[in-house]
Write a protein that holds these residues in place. Sequence first.
Motif: not given
Length: 285
Positions: A87-94, A107-108, A119-121
């Motif tokens: 969850r912590y790294k997901f946004g940065n990699e995407l 977004g958050q 995208l809804k995770l």
Amino acid sequence: MLLKEVSKRVRPLTKRLESYQKIKEQPESGLHEGSIRPVANIHILEKSLNDIKKLLTTFPDSEIKSSLLKWTEEETGFIKKTKEEFRYKFGNELKELLEKDGLALKGQLPVLRAGLYTLKLDFELGFAGFYWGPEIQTIKAKIPLSVQEIYNTLHNFNQQIKKKAAALPDFLKNLHQAYQRFTSFNNIPYGNKVLLIDLLSELVLISQPASFRADPAKEKFREYSRIQFSYDLYCLRQTAGQASSLRLSVATFDATTDKTKSIWVPDNEQGDGTYYSYITFEEKK
């Protein structure tokens, strides 16, 4: 009898343990070195561990059972930690991947916006939903929660919608032809408003190749989706002067909730947009 009973319970437990280990050791294909483990695998791993825990509830008390229960606690901690890291790294990699396509990720978590898409995770179930605009229409409901798979899905759809976009003069010509056909067939005076969605079916017919008109077989049908129509209207509206005789009417609030009475059209590449209900072509003076 006791040995037979223990043997009966050991076999399925052994199979589950072997399966768990295979899932845990599964290679993370398609991701760059150092990338996070796909949460889709973690959720499969978690389900497998829960199955092991259920089998252990009926397993006879013994030193082996105590050791396995301790092991399940350790694995539960591993899974929880991996989920948190993901969850912590997901946004940065995407974000890093999407920047290659010129798309800014905003977004958050768990809701992110990327250009014309949302995208809804769901970190509990291990899936992502992929939507047109601000959740206007579902493009794909369940994408495994892997950075690479989500990127591939978004990238491929974005490329496809742009590739299929009609050349603006052709689209305007077809849109005008669809308007003329619909008003003529329904005895509506030229210049009157027509629901945008009523022209979509006309555009589908107009866009078919000659081979389909001669033999309307399924394999010859050329798809023209609501999302593609929305995107083509967006492109048309970006070119002032291309459609000087065309007018779109903004939808009322009530109409925005009815797909038969309005269609959402982007205003910009950041995903802002407007609902429109009607279209008209004015007589050129």
